[in-house]
Design a protein around this motif. Structure first.
Motif, PDB file in Angstrom:
ATOM      1  N   GLU A  22      40.084  50.510 104.472  1.00 28.71           N
ATOM      2  CA  GLU A  22      41.022  49.624 103.796  1.00 28.71           C
ATOM      3  C   GLU A  22      41.574  48.610 104.783  1.00 28.71           C
ATOM      4  OE1 GLU A  22      43.543  52.525 102.040  1.00 28.71           O
ATOM      5  OE2 GLU A  22      44.675  52.868 103.860  1.00 28.71           O
ATOM      6  N   PHE A  23      41.956  47.466 104.226  1.00 26.35           N
ATOM      7  CA  PHE A  23      42.554  46.383 104.999  1.00 26.35           C
ATOM      8  C   PHE A  23      43.909  46.077 104.383  1.00 26.35           C
ATOM      9  CE2 PHE A  23      38.071  45.970 105.774  1.00 26.35           C
ATOM     10  CZ  PHE A  23      37.979  45.577 107.097  1.00 26.35           C
ATOM     11  N   LEU A  39      43.461  46.311 100.443  1.00 27.01           N
ATOM     12  CA  LEU A  39      42.107  46.117  99.949  1.00 27.01           C
ATOM     13  C   LEU A  39      41.292  47.352 100.303  1.00 27.01           C
ATOM     14  CD1 LEU A  39      39.853  44.238  98.815  1.00 27.01           C
ATOM     15  CD2 LEU A  39      39.482  43.527 101.182  1.00 27.01           C
ATOM     16  N   GLN A  40      40.868  48.091  99.290  1.00 23.20           N
ATOM     17  CA  GLN A  40      40.018  49.259  99.494  1.00 23.20           C
ATOM     18  C   GLN A  40      38.566  48.793  99.573  1.00 23.20           C
ATOM     19  OE1 GLN A  40      41.075  52.574  99.571  1.00 23.20           O
ATOM     20  NE2 GLN A  40      43.208  51.988  99.341  1.00 23.20           N
ATOM     21  N   GLU A  53      28.227  43.752 104.873  1.00 23.15           N
ATOM     22  CA  GLU A  53      28.260  42.795 103.761  1.00 23.15           C
ATOM     23  C   GLU A  53      29.350  43.165 102.754  1.00 23.15           C
ATOM     24  OE1 GLU A  53      27.814  39.579 101.533  1.00 23.15           O
ATOM     25  OE2 GLU A  53      26.931  39.893 103.504  1.00 23.15           O
ATOM     26  N   ALA A  54      29.517  44.454 102.471  1.00 22.96           N
ATOM     27  CA  ALA A  54      30.552  44.891 101.529  1.00 22.96           C
ATOM     28  C   ALA A  54      31.936  44.481 102.031  1.00 22.96           C
ATOM     29  CB  ALA A  54      30.490  46.406 101.339  1.00 22.96           C
ATOM     30  N   ARG A  55      32.187  44.669 103.327  1.00 18.39           N
ATOM     31  CA  ARG A  55      33.486  44.302 103.886  1.00 18.39           C
ATOM     32  C   ARG A  55      33.681  42.783 103.912  1.00 18.39           C
ATOM     33  NH1 ARG A  55      32.170  48.952 105.822  1.00 18.39           N
ATOM     34  NH2 ARG A  55      33.760  50.532 106.191  1.00 18.39           N
ATOM     35  N   LEU A  59      36.483  40.506 101.779  1.00 20.10           N
ATOM     36  CA  LEU A  59      37.479  39.724 102.517  1.00 20.10           C
ATOM     37  C   LEU A  59      37.260  38.216 102.374  1.00 20.10           C
ATOM     38  CD1 LEU A  59      37.403  41.921 105.728  1.00 20.10           C
ATOM     39  CD2 LEU A  59      39.322  41.744 104.124  1.00 20.10           C
ATOM     40  N   ALA A  60      36.428  37.804 101.439  1.00 22.84           N
ATOM     41  CA  ALA A  60      35.996  36.407 101.328  1.00 22.84           C
ATOM     42  C   ALA A  60      37.139  35.405 101.229  1.00 22.84           C
ATOM     43  CB  ALA A  60      35.057  36.243 100.138  1.00 22.84           C
TER      44      ALA A  60
END
Length: 126
Positions: A22-23, A39-40, A53-55, A59-60
């Protein structure tokens, strides 16, 4: 601008980008800053590239991502998405980094930071 922090304890920037589950998200400007959520990361059962890529996709909309550590391929993937990765060498408290970032924003931010700030300004208009 939106900023993400990788942390294992919700207080310090101490998590490796590739291991972060998480972030902690903040909206930071020169005069105000607020915690906006967690953000999970759902990475599934993918390989290292899939996890990166998922992370990076999750976080885009962030301009900056503070991490304890990050590998070269992951950093390059973030930069390609116009997300600036920053490493915390000393597991700094998130709130101290937020305060310092605000001070820089009130002054004369370096070119890379001005560019990062424009990412979110463009997103807000679009």
């Amino acid at each position: 601008m939106k900023v993400a922090f990788a942390s294992t304890d919700k207080v310090h920037i101490n998590e490796h980008f590739g291991k972060a589950k998480e972030f902690y998200l903040w909206e930071i400007g020169p005069d105000a800053a607020e915690f906006t959520g967690i953000l999970q990361v759902d990475e599934g059962d993918g390989d290292a590239d899939d996890r990166i890529e998922a992370r990076s996709a999750a976080l885009a909309d962030c301009a900056l991502v503070y991490v304890g550590q990050i590998g070269g391929p992951a950093a390059a993937r973030l930069v390609a998405k116009k997300i600036h990765p920053l490493k915390s060498k000393t597991a700094e408290p998130i709130t101290e980094v937020v305060t310092r970032l605000q001070e820089v924003l009130r002054g004369s931010p370096p070119p890379w930071l001005r560019k990062a700030m424009m990412k979110n300004a463009g997103a807000a208009k679009g």
